[in-house]
Write an enzyme that holds these catalytic residues in place. Sequence first.
Site, PDB file in Angstrom:
ATOM      1  N   ASP A   1      21.373  -4.869 -11.784  1.00 55.96           N
ATOM      2  CA  ASP A   1      20.009  -5.315 -11.517  1.00 55.96           C
ATOM      3  C   ASP A   1      19.124  -4.910 -12.700  1.00 55.96           C
ATOM      4  O   ASP A   1      19.469  -5.204 -13.837  1.00 55.96           O
ATOM      5  CB  ASP A   1      19.523  -4.743 -10.173  1.00 55.96           C
ATOM      6  CG  ASP A   1      18.126  -5.203  -9.789  1.00 55.96           C
ATOM      7  OD1 ASP A   1      17.976  -6.356  -9.346  1.00 55.96           O
ATOM      8  OD2 ASP A   1      17.171  -4.410  -9.939  1.00 55.96           O
TER       9      ASP A   1
ATOM     10  N   HIS B   1      23.857  -9.340  -3.812  1.00 51.72           N
ATOM     11  CA  HIS B   1      23.193  -8.733  -4.960  1.00 51.72           C
ATOM     12  C   HIS B   1      23.729  -7.357  -5.326  1.00 51.72           C
ATOM     13  O   HIS B   1      23.677  -6.956  -6.487  1.00 51.72           O
ATOM     14  CB  HIS B   1      21.696  -8.644  -4.684  1.00 51.72           C
ATOM     15  CG  HIS B   1      20.913  -8.056  -5.817  1.00 51.72           C
ATOM     16  ND1 HIS B   1      20.865  -8.641  -7.070  1.00 51.72           N
ATOM     17  CD2 HIS B   1      20.180  -6.911  -5.909  1.00 51.72           C
ATOM     18  CE1 HIS B   1      20.113  -7.903  -7.870  1.00 51.72           C
ATOM     19  NE2 HIS B   1      19.694  -6.853  -7.196  1.00 51.72           N
TER      20      HIS B   1
END
Length: 313
Positions: A94, A291
């Site tokens: 991320d 994610h």
Amino acid sequence: MVDTNGIRLHIAEEGEGPLVVLLHGFPESWHSWHHQFGPLVEAGFRVVAPDQRGYGRSDHPEDVDAYSILHLVGDVVGLIRALGEDKAYVVGHDWGAPVAWNTALLRPDMVLGVAGLSVPPPFRGSQPPLAAMEKRFGGRFYWNYFNRPGVADAEFARDTRTTLRKIFYSISGDAPDTVDQPLVDPERGWLATMQDPDVLPEWFTEDDLDALTESFSQGFTGALNWYRNLDRNWELTAPWHGAVVTPPALYIYGDRDPVPAFPGTPELIASLPDLMPNLRRAPLELAGCGHWTQQERPAEVNAALIEFLRAGS
């Protein structure tokens, strides 16, 4: 605690061998790498995962300008030096991925290899990202929501544990509804449409949630300040416009992660083998993965990382 670049970073450290620095994203902490420590140490590496600036027990500078990409890369460079090394492998997930990619871009002399999870390598666009998303989505893209001073800070801090539970579940591969683009109704907030699970996924336990909740005891402002520098980062990186990451590289992402579906990103991922001279394999897509790449698919991520790290050590 390690002194680096004028601040103090809290780190987790284990093992001996070539240094591997693991950089977390939002809204996370060093703990998001807990599945990686054992396997990487067993494979012969010295593993260090900091709470990055603005997170956990590390320093939280008050000035928004103290969270630019140059500060974040400077923290990594200083950390490598403070640990007594001249070079390291740098791995990020991320927001940690842009920090890792930019460390490799700005200081290739210090990077033995770089791996990014979820967020692909940076290729500087033709216009500032916050301004571009403001125009494209009428101010509803989550970056623009986060950019409003104090707004997301207050929303997320009302019930930290619920905030984190909703975010982690809603953009994971376990959520039944796939997120298209993370758009926000500014009046309702980012969490309004997120799902709150009755039971956590197997990969994210109540103990994990406890650790994460504790790490945000000082609030979310430091973490959100990273987003408030997106346009400034675009300005600061003008000298590297058109430059490519040259150290050996690896990119891993999930097919249910909304980030690789951001505007222009699928095309970028498809062209990475042509754009990146030292990408060691085609981008690794993990089926059914959302994610939280290294937490949702630790076995596959660890195997890919170990193969990549061993090839360069």
